[in-house]
Design a protein around this motif. Structure first.
Motif, PDB file in Angstrom:
ATOM      1  N   TRP A 133      13.960  52.754  15.804  1.00  0.00           N
ATOM      2  CA  TRP A 133      14.019  52.579  17.253  1.00  0.00           C
ATOM      3  C   TRP A 133      15.356  51.983  17.656  1.00  0.00           C
ATOM      4  O   TRP A 133      16.060  51.399  16.848  1.00  0.00           O
ATOM      5  N   ASP A 191       6.645  49.727  14.281  1.00  0.00           N
ATOM      6  CA  ASP A 191       5.579  50.658  14.627  1.00  0.00           C
ATOM      7  C   ASP A 191       5.613  50.925  16.139  1.00  0.00           C
ATOM      8  O   ASP A 191       6.318  50.265  16.894  1.00  0.00           O
ATOM      9  N   GLN A 192       4.853  51.910  16.554  1.00  0.00           N
ATOM     10  CA  GLN A 192       4.832  52.338  17.961  1.00  0.00           C
ATOM     11  C   GLN A 192       4.443  51.213  18.906  1.00  0.00           C
ATOM     12  O   GLN A 192       5.058  51.042  19.964  1.00  0.00           O
ATOM     13  N   ASN A 193       3.450  50.426  18.557  1.00  0.00           N
ATOM     14  CA  ASN A 193       2.986  49.343  19.435  1.00  0.00           C
ATOM     15  C   ASN A 193       4.080  48.318  19.682  1.00  0.00           C
ATOM     16  O   ASN A 193       4.283  47.867  20.806  1.00  0.00           O
ATOM     17  N   PHE A 194       4.785  47.926  18.625  1.00  0.00           N
ATOM     18  CA  PHE A 194       5.876  46.963  18.774  1.00  0.00           C
ATOM     19  C   PHE A 194       6.976  47.539  19.658  1.00  0.00           C
ATOM     20  O   PHE A 194       7.473  46.879  20.573  1.00  0.00           O
ATOM     21  N   ASP A 218       6.811  49.874  21.906  1.00  0.00           N
ATOM     22  CA  ASP A 218       6.362  49.967  23.297  1.00  0.00           C
ATOM     23  C   ASP A 218       6.391  48.596  23.976  1.00  0.00           C
ATOM     24  O   ASP A 218       6.796  48.476  25.130  1.00  0.00           O
ATOM     25  N   ALA A 219       5.957  47.572  23.244  1.00  0.00           N
ATOM     26  CA  ALA A 219       5.891  46.222  23.814  1.00  0.00           C
ATOM     27  C   ALA A 219       7.275  45.685  24.176  1.00  0.00           C
ATOM     28  O   ALA A 219       7.414  44.920  25.130  1.00  0.00           O
ATOM     29  N   TYR A 220       8.298  46.095  23.429  1.00  0.00           N
ATOM     30  CA  TYR A 220       9.643  45.566  23.669  1.00  0.00           C
ATOM     31  C   TYR A 220      10.575  46.581  24.339  1.00  0.00           C
ATOM     32  O   TYR A 220      11.777  46.342  24.458  1.00  0.00           O
TER      33      TYR A 220
END
Length: 90
Positions: free
Chosen positions: A3, A20-23, A25-27
């Protein structure tokens, strides 16, 4: 997945990370692209335009046919006007 972390104005690459995708997206991370470097301007490659769908292709064919008929009608009107001594469409 790799990323890109962007500057607050989203114009400069501040960091490259693996997360990962969740991290991501969160940042607010964006997907990595070849050639991305820390400190460089954020300039992702343009995505190719999506291919038209079958209904879009059919709609374009109908529009093309309608335009062809309008042009034919205009040519016939021009011929009729020239026969009657009127002015032609410009």
């Amino acid at each position: 997945m790799d990323w890109i972390v962007l500057s607050s104005d989203k114009t400069t690459i501040e960091n490259l990370i693996v997360a990962d995708q969740n991290f991501a997206d969160a940042y607010g991370c964006v997907p990595f692209y070849d050639g991305a470097e820390i400190g460089a301007a954020y300039n992702p490659p343009l995505l190719p335009a999506p291919l038209p769908t079958e209904p879009q292709l059919l709609g374009q064919q109908i529009t093309d046919e309608q335009l062809a008929r309008i042009e034919l009608g205009q040519r016939q009107t021009d011929i009729e006007l020239s026969i009657l001594g009127g002015t032609q469409h410009v």
